[in-house]
Design an enzyme around this catalytic site. Structure first.
Site, mmCIF file in Angstrom:
data_model
loop_
_atom_site.group_PDB
_atom_site.id
_atom_site.type_symbol
_atom_site.label_atom_id
_atom_site.label_comp_id
_atom_site.label_asym_id
_atom_site.label_seq_id
_atom_site.Cartn_x
_atom_site.Cartn_y
_atom_site.Cartn_z
ATOM 1 N N TYR A 163 37.397 40.156 49.143
ATOM 2 C CA TYR A 163 37.282 40.735 50.488
ATOM 3 C C TYR A 163 36.180 41.796 50.505
ATOM 4 O O TYR A 163 35.330 41.816 51.402
ATOM 5 C CB TYR A 163 38.621 41.334 50.904
HETATM 6 N N1 LIG Z 1 42.972 45.357 60.500
HETATM 7 C C1 LIG Z 1 42.231 46.093 59.692
HETATM 8 O O1 LIG Z 1 42.715 47.053 59.080
HETATM 9 C C2 LIG Z 1 40.759 45.771 59.509
HETATM 10 C C3 LIG Z 1 39.959 46.708 58.852
HETATM 11 C C4 LIG Z 1 38.609 46.435 58.683
HETATM 12 C C5 LIG Z 1 38.084 45.244 59.136
HETATM 13 N N2 LIG Z 1 38.885 44.349 59.751
HETATM 14 C C6 LIG Z 1 38.278 43.099 60.225
HETATM 15 O O2 LIG Z 1 38.515 42.937 61.590
HETATM 16 C C7 LIG Z 1 38.464 41.539 61.904
HETATM 17 C C8 LIG Z 1 39.650 41.205 62.783
HETATM 18 O O3 LIG Z 1 40.836 41.402 62.043
HETATM 19 P P1 LIG Z 1 42.204 41.898 62.686
HETATM 20 O O4 LIG Z 1 42.616 43.079 61.927
HETATM 21 O O5 LIG Z 1 42.093 41.976 64.155
HETATM 22 O O6 LIG Z 1 43.174 40.731 62.219
HETATM 23 P P2 LIG Z 1 43.822 39.527 63.007
HETATM 24 O O7 LIG Z 1 44.394 38.615 61.970
HETATM 25 O O8 LIG Z 1 44.700 40.025 64.081
HETATM 26 O O9 LIG Z 1 42.579 38.840 63.693
HETATM 27 C C9 LIG Z 1 41.734 37.965 63.025
HETATM 28 C C10 LIG Z 1 41.287 36.926 64.007
HETATM 29 O O10 LIG Z 1 40.360 36.046 63.388
HETATM 30 C C11 LIG Z 1 40.802 34.732 63.597
HETATM 31 N N3 LIG Z 1 40.317 33.883 62.527
HETATM 32 C C12 LIG Z 1 40.617 33.946 61.212
HETATM 33 N N4 LIG Z 1 39.949 32.995 60.565
HETATM 34 C C13 LIG Z 1 39.208 32.319 61.490
HETATM 35 C C14 LIG Z 1 38.316 31.240 61.435
HETATM 36 N N5 LIG Z 1 38.046 30.595 60.300
HETATM 37 N N6 LIG Z 1 37.744 30.824 62.587
HETATM 38 C C15 LIG Z 1 38.019 31.430 63.751
HETATM 39 N N7 LIG Z 1 38.863 32.459 63.859
HETATM 40 C C16 LIG Z 1 39.450 32.900 62.744
HETATM 41 C C17 LIG Z 1 42.312 34.807 63.655
HETATM 42 O O11 LIG Z 1 42.876 33.686 64.283
HETATM 43 C C18 LIG Z 1 42.456 36.074 64.477
HETATM 44 O O12 LIG Z 1 42.276 35.815 65.841
HETATM 45 C C19 LIG Z 1 38.411 40.794 60.572
HETATM 46 O O13 LIG Z 1 37.082 40.411 60.320
HETATM 47 C C20 LIG Z 1 38.870 41.859 59.583
HETATM 48 O O14 LIG Z 1 38.351 41.649 58.298
HETATM 49 C C21 LIG Z 1 40.215 44.581 59.968
#
Ligand SMILES: NC(=O)c1ccc[n+]([C@@H]2O[C@H](COP(=O)([O-])OP(=O)(O)OC[C@H]3O[C@@H](n4cnc5c(N)ncnc54)[C@H](O)[C@@H]3O)[C@@H](O)[C@H]2O)c1
Length: 254
Positions: free
Chosen positions: A158
Site C-alpha cells: 500500500y
Molecule cells: N480511509 C482512509 O483512511 C484513507 C486514507 C488515505 C487515503 N485513502 C484513499 O482514499 C481512497 C478512497 O478510500 P475510502 O477510504 O473512501 O474507502 P472506500 O472503500 O469507502 O472507497 C473506495 C472506493 O473505491 C472503489 N474501488 C475499489 N477498487 C476499485 C476498482 N478496482 N475500480 C473501481 N472502483 C474501485 C470502491 O468500490 C469504493 O467505492 C482510496 O484510494 C484510499 O486509498 C483512504
C-alpha cells in the site's frame, strides 16, 4: 447555469460508491459540477446518482473496475458523450488491504494492490488526458495517502502504491503543464470511511493509537478530503500543478 466553486464543470469521480468518493460526488455537485460517477458496486452507485438528481444535480453513473483500461475508457467516454467534454477528474478508487508484516504477506497481495491503486490511476490518467487535450486543458486530482509520503507499518505494498501515485501525479503534471492540464494529489490521513471504521472495530485500541499520532487528535471525515479535492479541481488555483496536499490533521508534519 449553476453556481459554486465548480460551476458547470464536468467532473469524473472514481470509486464513488462509498467513503471519500461518495463525499466528493456530493461536494462537487453542491459546488455546481455535473458529476460522472464510477465504481464497481452498481446498487450503491445508482442510489447515489438518484440522491444527487433528487437534489437537483446532474449526475451520470457507469459501473467499472478502474484496474481494467477499457472500463476507465468507458467512464471517460460517457462524460464526453453525454456532456461534450471532461473538465476534471478525481481519481479516488483504491484499496487498502490487511495490515501484515512484509515478510508474511501472500504473493498476490502486491499485484492486487498495485493493480487497483497504481494501474487504476494510470488507466484513468491516460483516458482523461486524451479527452482533455483537444479542449485545451483540465484538472485532475489523484487520491494518494499520507502513506504516499511516509511509511506506515505493516502495509508495504500500500505504501509503495501510494508513493507511485505521487510519482504518476508529478510525471503527468510535468508532461502536460504547457497543454493546460493540471495534475495534483491529495494525501489523506486516516479518514472515517467504511473500511476504516470496520478496521477500527476489528482492532481494539487502533483508533486511539491513530488519533494519538495525529496532532489534531482525530480522523478526518470523508467530506474534509473531498473539499480539498474540490479546491484543487477549481479555477481558484491555476498555478498549482504537480503538488501533493496532505489533508491529515498534521500527521506528516509531526
Ligand atoms: N480511509 C482512509 O483512511 C484513507 C486514507 C488515505 C487515503 N485513502 C484513499 O482514499 C481512497 C478512497 O478510500 P475510502 O477510504 O473512501 O474507502 P472506500 O472503500 O469507502 O472507497 C473506495 C472506493 O473505491 C472503489 N474501488 C475499489 N477498487 C476499485 C476498482 N478496482 N475500480 C473501481 N472502483 C474501485 C470502491 O468500490 C469504493 O467505492 C482510496 O484510494 C484510499 O486509498 C483512504
Amino acid at each position: 447555469m449553476s453556481r459554486g466553486l465548480l460551476a458547470n464543470k464536468v467532473i469524473l469521480v472514481t470509486g464513488a460508491s462509498s467513503g471519500i468518493g461518495a463525499a466528493a460526488a456530493k461536494v462537487f455537485s453542491r459546488e455546481g459540477a455535473v458529476v460522472v460517477l464510477t465504481a464497481r458496486r452498481e446498487d450503491r452507485l445508482v442510489a447515489l446518482g438518484d440522491e444527487l438528481r433528487d437534489a437537483g444535480a446532474e449526475a451520470s453513473c457507469v459501473v467499472g473496475d478502474m484496474s481494467v483500461a477499457a472500463d476507465a475508457g468507458r467512464a471517460v467516454d460517457l462524460a464526453v458523450a453525454e456532456y461534450g467534454r471532461l473538465d476534471g477528474a478525481f481519481n479516488n478508487a483504491g484499496i487498502g488491504g490487511d495490515r501484515t508484516p512484509l515478510h508474511l504477506m501472500a504473493d498476490d497481495v502486491y499485484d492486487t494492490i498495485m493493480d487497483v491503486n497504481v494501474r487504476g490511476i494510470w488507466n484513468c490518467l491516460r483516458h482523461e488526458i486524451a479527452a482533455m487535450l483537444p479542449r485545451g486543458g483540465g484538472a485532475i486530482v489523484n487520491n494518494s495517502s499520507v502513506a504516499g509520503l511516509v511509511a506506515i507499518p505493516a502495509a508495504a505494498p500500500y505504501v509503495a502504491s501510494k508513493h507511485a501515485v505521487i510519482g504518476l501525479t508529478r510525471a503527468a503534471a510535468d508532461e502536460y503543464a504547457k497543454q493546460g492540464i493540471r495534475v495534483n494529489a491529495v494525501a489523506p490521513g486516516t479518514t472515517r470511511s467504511e473500511i476504516t471504521v470496520d478496521w477500527f472495530a476489528r482492532n481494539p485500541g487502533m483508533e486511539q493509537l491513530t488519533n494519538s499520532l495525529t496532532p489534531q487528535g482525530r480522523a478526518a471525515e470523508p467530506q474534509e478530503i473531498a473539499e480539498a479535492a474540490a479546491w484543487l479541481l477549481s479555477d481558484r488555483c491555476p498555478f498549482l500543478t504537480g503538488t501533493v496536499l496532505p489533508v491529515d490533521g498534521g500527521f506528516v508534519n509531526h
